[in-house]
Scaffold this active site. Structure first.
Site: not given
Length: 772
Positions: A560, A563, A556-557
Site C-alpha cells: 500500500h 502505491h 502487505h502494508e
C-alpha cells in the site's frame, strides 16, 4: 460527492470524496513477461544496512535533532493540541472561501475552466487536515492531542457533509459538463475527474426534490447509527457455555488442556468457557469428544433477537436509500463505480470461483471425513459438521516456503528496500526526525528515495504496541500527492478579518510542496504512516524476531505504501490508494507473492552469503480449499443481503443464510446459529466483500504471468510501475490489468471478464499445494 479522506485503507473513511484523474502519456515499450531469471542482485547499500540498526537497535537511533525543532510531521505550527484545533478552524475559513469561488464561477468563462481543479483543491484542503487528525486520534499517546484530533476531524467532516449535498456545487459542475467548449478544453484527466465528481454527487441524492433529499439525509444518518450498533454487536462477546470435565477426556493438548481438567476436578463444577477464548480455541482443536466442540460452536454463532433486528434494519435502510435514488438495490448503487460495475458481474465472478473451487474443497472434505471415520472406527464416511473443521484439520501457522534464519524488523525493512530498488529504482533511507516531529519516541522516519528524482515521499513507522494506540496493522495516508503550482490561490478571495487564519492554512500547505528533478511543476509529496503491533526489541533480549505472518503483514502494508509513493498524480483524489475498492488491494497482495521467491528472500541477507533455493517447505493442507470456499460463500451472502429481496416482507437474514449454506455450501447449516450478526464486514464492505477474493485472483495472475520467473527484473518492475502503480486511481483498472497482462479482451470489464478472473484464482492458487 466532494471527497473522501484517505486514512486507513478501506476503513474509517467518511462517505465523502472529490476525486481526480491523471492521464499522462504511457511510454511505449516491448512487452516483457516473465522469463528465465538472469538478473544479478544489486548489492546492499549503506542505507539498506542502516535500516537494520534503525529498527533492531532503536536506542541508537532515538536521538532527535535539538538544533532544529518543529511540529507534528514537520509543520512548525503543530506544536500543541490547541494548534490542531486552530488549524481546523483556519482550514474551514479557506474552504468556505474556495467553495464560494466555485459557486461564483458560473459568472466567468475563465473561472469555469478552473472548477475541476478547484474542486480537487477543496477536497485536498479538507482532507489534508482530516487525515492528519485521524492519525492523531488513533496513534497519539497524549489525551489532549486525541481530543484535539477528534475536534478537528468532526468539525471538518461536518462541513464535508454539508458539501456532499450542496446543490450549488453540483449546478456549477453541470454547467461545466454541459458546455461543449469547456468540455473540449478539458484534458482527459480533468474530464474523467469531472465525471467522477458528477457521479458522486448523484449518489448523494443531489438531484432529488427537497423532501426526497431530506429523506435521503435521514436514511443516511440512520444507516451510520445502525452501522455503529451492528459493529458493536459483532464484537460483543457471546455468552459462555458449560463444559463438563468428562467431555474433555483425551484432550490432545497437554498444557492448557491438563490445566482445564484439573480445574474442573478441583472445583467439582462445570467449566464456563467463553467462545473465542484461548480455552475455546484449544477445545475446538484438541477435544476428541464432539459434544464440547458442538456446544462451543453453537455458543460462538449465537445472536440475540435484538442483534438480528439491528442487522436486518440496516440492510432494509440501505435498500430504501438505493431505491430512493432510482437503483434496484444497494449493491447496484455501490458497484456502479467499481471494477465489477453491477451485481450480475459479481455473481458471474463468484459462480466461476464456486464452480472451480468446489471439486478441490470436496476432495478436502473427503480427507477430513476419512480422518473422522478412522477416529471413530466407523463403517462408512461420516458427515463433517461445522465443529469438526479445526479438530480434523487444525490450522497451522503460516510458514515461509523455504527454511530461513530468524528475521528481525530491521532485516525485513532492509530486504524491502533492496526489493524496491531492484523493481522500481526506489529505496528506503533512515531519516532523523526533528524534535516535535513525531508523536512517540518509537516512531521512526524513512525517506523514500528515487534514484533519478531524489526524495519522493516519507514513511513514518510506528511499529510497537502501546496503550491507547489502534490495534492491528494499517496504512494511513496522511498526505496525498497532487500538483500545486497551478493552484491560483490569489483568486480565492478573503473575508474581512481572516487574514491571519488564511495565512495559517497557507503556511500549513506550503510545507508539503516540492519541485522534483525531471518533472514539470511543483508537487505535494505523499506522506504515509504504518501502524503495527510487533514485539519491541530490548537491550536484554536484543532485536525482536518476526513471525512469518508478521513478515507477510509488513510486505502487505508496504505494498500500500509504495502505491501511495509511486501513484503521484496531479489530482489528490486519485493518488495512490484512492482507487476502486475492488482494486486497491492488488498492490498489497502482490507484495505477499514476492515472499514465495527464494531470490527475493535472499535479499534479507545483506552480504549475499546465504544460498537459498526452493526445497519444498510447502505441504498439502486440505483445509486451504475449504477455507477458500467458505470465503466465497460469505461473499455470496453479502450480495444476497444487498439485493432487492431485502425489502420483501418475508425477508429473514437467518433463513437466507441457512438456505444458501444448505444449497451451495459444503458443510451443513447448524440450526439455531446466526453467524451473520458477527460478519462485521457487512457494514464496512457492504456489497463489496468479494473484493479481496477478486484482487487475490488478479494478484495471483500478475505474479504468475509477469514476475514469478524473474522477480527482481527491473524491466518488469518498471512495466508494472508505469502501467499500474503510477496511475493511482486515475485510470480504468480493467485497462491497466489488460495492458499489464497483454489480454485486451479484459479491457471491457464485462461479465465475461469477471468470469475469466474467477477462473484465474483456481489456476494460480487452489490448484496448487497451499499453506494455511
Amino acid at each position: 460527492m466532494l471527497a473522501r479522506p484517505s486514512t486507513t485503507v478501506l476503513a474509517r473513511r467518511p462517505f465523502f470524496r472529490f476525486r481526480g484523474c491523471l492521464n499522462e502519456p504511457r511510454p511505449t515499450k516491448a512487452r516483457c513477461l516473465a522469463t528465465a531469471a538472469t538478473h544479478h542482485q544489486i548489492p546492499s547499500t549503506v542505507d539498506d544496512k542502516a535500516l537494520v540498526d534503525l529498527f533492531d537497535q532503536p536506542s541508537l537511533s532515538k536521538v532527535r535533532s535539538h538544533f532544529h525543532s518543529t511540529g507534528l510531521f514537520g509543520h512548525p505550527s503543530l506544536t500543541h493540541p490547541r494548534s490542531l484545533v486552530s488549524l481546523a478552524e483556519s482550514t474551514l475559513v479557506r474552504a468556505q472561501l474556495l467553495t464560494q469561488r466555485i459557486l461564483d464561477a458560473k459568472e466567468s468563462e475563465d473561472e469555469l475552466a478552473h472548477v475541476v481543479k478547484n474542486l480537487d483543491r477543496l477536497s485536498d484542503m479538507l482532507c489534508g487536515v482530516i487525515d492528519l487528525a485521524e492519525l492523531v486520534r488513533n496513534a497519539h499517546p497524549d489525551r489532549l492531542w486525541v481530543e484535539a484530533g477528534n475536534h478537528a476531524y468532526e468539525t471538518l467532516c461536518e462541513f464535508m457533509n454539508v458539501l456532499n449535498t450542496h446543490t450549488g456545487l453540483n449546478d456549477t459542475l453541470k454547467t461545466v459538463l454541459s458546455n461543449p467548449t469547456l468540455v473540449k478544453s478539458l484534458d482527459p484527466e480533468a474530464y474523467q475527474t469531472a465525471l467522477i465528481f458528477s457521479r458522486d454527487f448523484e449518489k448523494s441524492g443531489i438531484d432529488l426534490p427537497p423532501a426526497t433529499r431530506n429523506k435521503f439525509v435521514s436514511l443516511s444518518s440512520d444507516i451510520l447509527i445502525l452501522g455503529r450498533q451492528f459493529l458493536e454487536n459483532a464484537s460483543t462477546p457471546r455468552p459462555p457455555t458449560s463444559v463438563k470435565a468428562s467431555e474433555l477426556a483425551g484432550l490432545k493438548d497437554k498444557g492448557m488442556g491438563v490445566r482445564l481438567q484439573l480445574q474442573a476436578q478441583f472445583t467439582n463444577r462445570d467449566l464456563q468457557v467463553y467462545p473465542g477464548s484461548l480455552q475455546a480455541q484449544m477445545i475446538m482443536r484438541a477435544a476428541p469428544n464432539e459434544e464440547p466442540r458442538r456446544k462451543l460452536y453453537l455458543a460462538a454463532n449465537s445472536s440475540t433477537p435484538e442483534q438480528i433486528h439491528v442487522l436486518e434494519t440496516l440492510l432494509k435502510k440501505r435498500a430504501e436509500l438505493a431505491q430512493l435514488v432510482g437503483r434496484d438495490s444497494f449493491a447496484h448503487m455501490t458497484l456502479d463505480d467499481k471494477m465489477a460495475k453491477k451485481p450480475e458481474h459479481v455473481t458471474n465472478f463468484l459462480d466461476a470461483l464456486i464452480d472451480h473451487t468446489r471439486p478441490f474443497a470436496r476432495n478436502a472434505l473427503r480427507t477430513l471425513a476419512q480422518r473422522k471415520q478412522a477416529h471413530h472406527n466407523l463403517p462408512a464416511l461420516p458427515v463433517i459438521q461445522a465443529w469438526d473443521r479445526d479438530f480434523y484439520c487444525p490450522p497451522d501457522p503460516p510458514a515461509p516456503p523455504i527454511p530461513l534464519p530468524p528475521l528481525t524488523i530491521g532485516t525485513v525493512f532492509m530486504g524491502l528496500s533492496r526489493l524496491f530498488r531492484h523493481l522500481y529504482g526506489v529505496s528506503l533511507r533512515p531519516a532523523q526526525a526533528a524534535s516535535g516531529e513525531v508523536w512517540h519516541p518509537d516512531v521512526q522516519k524513512l525517506e523514500v528515495v528515487d534514484e533519478q528524482q531524489g526524495i519522493i515521499g516519507w514513511i513514518y513507522a510506528d511499529l510497537f504496541p502501546r496503550r491507547g494506540k489502534a490495534s492491528g496493522a494499517a496504512h494511513y495516508t496522511v498526505r496525498c500527492s497532487r500538483r500545486t503550482d497551478d493552484d491560483d490561490e490569489a483568486n480565492d478571495g478573503m473575508f474581512e478579518g481572516t487574514e491571519l487564519q488564511i495565512q495559517e492554512s497557507q503556511q500549513f500547505e506550503a510545507v508539503k510542496r516540492h519541485r522534483l528533478p525531471n518533472q514539470e511543476g511543483v508537487y505535494q509529496l505523499p506522506l504515509v504512516v504504518l501502524l503495527t503491533e510487533f514485539a519491541r526489541p530490548s537491550l536484554s533480549k536484543g532485536a525482536a524476531v518476526l513471525e512469518w505472518h508478521e513478515v507477510q503483514t509488513l510486505f502487505h502494508e508496504m505494498g500500500h505504501a509504495m502505491h501511495s509513493m509511486l501513484g503521484r498524480t496531479e489530482y489528490q483524489n486519485v493518488s495512490g490508494t484512492r482507487c476502486a475498492t475492488d482494486f486497491v488491494e492488488l498492490p498489497s497482495i502482490l507484495m505477499e507473492h514476492f515472499l514465495n521467491s527464494p531470490a527475493v528472500l535472499s535479499l534479507f541477507d545483506a552480504d549475499n552469503t546465504t544460498s537459498l533455493r526452493q526445497i519444498g517447505n510447502h505441504h498439502n493442507d486440505p483445509c486451504h480449499a475449504i477455507d477458500t470456499y467458505s470465503q466465497i460463500m460469505l461473499a455470496v451472502v453479502d450480495q444476497v443481503y444487498h439485493s432487492p429481496s431485502v425489502l420483501n416482507s418475508s425477508f429473514d437474514s437467518t433463513n437466507e443464510f441457512a438456505n444458501l449454506v444448505n444449497k451451495r455450501g459444503l458443510i451443513p447449516y447448524v440450526p439455531g446459529t446466526s453467524f451473520q450478526t458477527q460478519f462485521g464486514h457487512l457494514f464496512g464492505y457492504g456489497a463489496t466483500y468479494y473484493s479481496y477474493l477478486f484482487d487475490r485472483a488478479i494478484a495471483s495472475r500478475v505474479w504468475s504471468k509477469v514476475f514469478s520467473r524473474d522477480p527482481l527484473n527491473r524491466e518488469l518492475g518498471e512495466q508494472y510501475k508505469q502501467e499500474v502503480l503510477r496511475w493511482g486511481g486515475a485510470r480504468d483498472p480493467w485497462e491497466m490489468v489488460s495492458t499489464l497482462l497483454d489480454q485486451p479482451e479484459l479491457a471491457a470489464g464485462d461479465a465475461e471478464a469477471m468470469r475469466e478472473v474467477g477462473r484465474w484464482r483456481i489456476e494460480d492458487e487452489v490448484g496448487n499445494s497451499g499453506r494455511h
